[in-house]
Structures are given as structure tokens and as C-alpha cells.
Enzyme design. Structure first.
Site, PDB file in Angstrom:
ATOM      1  N   ASP A  24       0.833  -1.206   0.000  1.00 23.77           N
ATOM      2  CA  ASP A  24       0.000   0.000   0.000  1.00 23.77           C
ATOM      3  C   ASP A  24       0.869   1.257   0.000  1.00 23.77           C
ATOM      4  O   ASP A  24       1.976   1.250   0.550  1.00 23.77           O
ATOM      5  CB  ASP A  24      -0.909  -0.029   1.239  1.00 23.77           C
ATOM      6  N   HIS A  41       2.819   3.169  -9.026  1.00 27.66           N
ATOM      7  CA  HIS A  41       2.680   1.737  -9.319  1.00 27.66           C
ATOM      8  C   HIS A  41       3.913   1.215 -10.058  1.00 27.66           C
ATOM      9  O   HIS A  41       4.377   0.104  -9.807  1.00 27.66           O
ATOM     10  CB  HIS A  41       1.419   1.477 -10.150  1.00 27.66           C
ATOM     11  N   LEU A 135      10.735 -20.997  -3.676  1.00 26.87           N
ATOM     12  CA  LEU A 135       9.769 -20.002  -3.185  1.00 26.87           C
ATOM     13  C   LEU A 135       8.487 -20.132  -3.992  1.00 26.87           C
ATOM     14  O   LEU A 135       8.521 -20.172  -5.223  1.00 26.87           O
ATOM     15  CB  LEU A 135      10.332 -18.580  -3.368  1.00 26.87           C
TER      16      LEU A 135
END
Ligand code: FPP
Length: 241
Positions: A24, A41, A135
Site C-alpha cells: 500500500d 505503481h 519459493l
């Protein structure tokens, strides 16, 4: 110690950590610089790359990133389009690098409302990286935890245990519960992210805006996590004795 807590703690040691992040603050990062939100972004996508490298370096085995919520469709079309463009670009660009690093990439969330070019890039990245075992990177796009739970309830045909419900909820790719949930930018809420899977997650909120988030911030969060006392509703073994 109850059986459930034993299961929780021993599983965590064997499987490594599941860290989930609500990324955020991109908009505020851009506004502070007099830039359009979309610039936040774009720089946020670089923070994604750093965080993935940090996750690998610190032994995290599952990383779930909240990239686009079901409610984010309410944003201006130009911002949504730029986000879709970024998702496609990075999926295409990073998939091969993921395979080299043993990263398995999967996407969670609805797919039917996404542009077909984004869907195709997702499917290609998932297929290319499917053997990754270092991962498990999950990107949540058009995701709502409540919708995911409702969808799963629709599949139930007989009474289920919590474990069986968890398995059904993530039946495409099994996943462990969230151990640590991080939210950047100072906001302190879950925003419909992994509500079932985070039942016992440790919550960590930092004021750092997502585009500024780096490996050091991840380490600080992990240190805070390791200093917590996870009891899963039980009490300390010493107290019990
Ligand atoms: C929240 O900040 C961020 C988003 C809704 C988008 C997250 C997307 C990225 C980090 C870009 C690329 C991602 C990938 C996976 C390649 P906000 O816009 O709500 O910020 P604000 O609260 O300051 O307005």
C-alpha cells in the site's frame, strides 16, 4: 500444549514461513513527488522485485502479494489499465528469471474479468515456473477473500473440518496458513485479504510506503515476527508445567 498448537509450530519449522503483504502507498508516494498515481505503481513494481529477492535470501517459502483487489475495479479506468499493463509486462519479463531461481509463480483471484492478454501471460508464467521449489510466489489479482470463501462454500457437499475447508479453499495449489502479514503505508486493516488463511497470522504494520519498501524493511518485519510469542490460543509450555 494442545495438539493444534503442536501441529502449527512444528509445521512452521519444517515448511519455512508464509509471508503475505498488502502493498500500500503507491498513490501517496507519487503524490508526494507531484507525479501521477501510475508512477507510484511503476516504482512499486521495482519494490516487488526487491522483496522477492529478500524473501529468497531470508528463507521465506511462500510469499503472497496483494496486487489488485476486487474493489480496485472502482478506480479510474486509466489507473486500472496501467496496472493491467504492468502485471502483463512483469509476468512476461520475470517468468524466465523465476525459473532460474526456483520460484513457482501462481495467481490467486478471479480471472474471468481480466483482459485476455493478462490471463495469457499469467497462464504462461504459471506453466513455465511450475517446477519451482524454493519459493512459492502468489500474486493476488482481482482477489477478494470473502468471495473466495463464498465460492468454496458453494463446493461443500458434506460437513468439513477446518483443515478440509482450508484444503478446498486453496485446492488449485495447496498453501500453508499465513505466518506474517505485512501492510505498508501506515494503514492498519486487512482489506479483504486472506481472511481465512490469516486466522493466526502475526500482523505487522509499517509506515514505509510500498515503492520505498526494500530488503532491509522485510528483515525488520521478520525480526519483529521472530520476537513474537505465537501460542495459537494455548499457553506457554513452562506455564502449563
Ligand atoms: C496500493 O497502493 C497498490 C496497488 C493497488 C497496486 C499494487 C501494484 C503494484 C505494486 C505494481 C506492480 C505489481 C506487480 C505484481 C508487478 P495505492 O494505490 O492504494 O496507494 P495509496 O493508498 O497511497 O493511494
Amino acid at each position: 500444549m494442545r495438539q493444534s498448537s503442536l501441529l502449527h509450530s512444528s509445521n512452521t519449522m519444517q515448511r519455512g514461513l508464509h509471508v503475505a503483504i498488502i502493498m500500500d502507498g503507491n498513490g501517496r508516494w507519487a503524490a508526494a513527488r507531484g507525479l501521477p498515481r501510475t508512477a507510484g505503481h511503476r516504482v512499486g513494481a521495482e519494490a516487488v522485485r526487491r522483496t522477492i529477492q529478500g524473501a529468497i535470501a531470508s528463507g521465506i517459502t511462500t510469499l503472497t502479494l496483494y496486487a489488485f483487489s476486487t474493489d480496485n475495479w472502482k478506480r479510474p479506468v486509466a489507473e486500472v489499465n496501467e496496472l493491467m499493463r504492468l502485471f502483463r509486462l512483469h509476468l512476461l519479463k520475470e517468468a524466465r528469471q523465476c525459473t532460474k531461481q526456483g520460484i513457482r509463480l501462481t495467481i490467486i483471484g478471479r480471472r474471468d474479468r481480466l483482459p485476455s492478454a493478462v490471463r495469457m501471460a499469467m497462464e504462461a508464467a504459471e506453466a513455465l515456473t511450475r517446477r519451482g521449489d524454493k519459493l512459492h510466489l502468489r500474486i493476488a489479482i482481482d482477489y477478494s477473500a470473502r468471495e473466495a470463501i463464498l465460492q468454496t462454500i458453494g463446493k461443500i457437499t458434506a460437513p468439513l473440518s477446518r483443515e478440509e475447508f482450508s484444503a478446498l479453499l486453496n485446492s488449485d495449489t495447496p498453501v500453508s496458513e499465513v505466518d506474517l502479514l505485512i501492510r505498508t503505508s501506515g494503514e492498519q486493516r486487512l482489506s479483504d485479504f486472506l481472511l481465512w488463511e490469516s486466522a493466526y497470522a502475526e500482523l505487522y504494520f509499517t509506515k514505509v510506503l510500498w515503492p520505498d519498501f526494500g530488503q532491509q524493511d522485510l528483515l525488520v518485519a521478520l525480526n519483529a515476527y521472530h520476537a513474537r510469542d505465537r501460542r495459537f490460543g494455548s499457553i506457554q509450555a513452562a506455564e502449563a508445567a
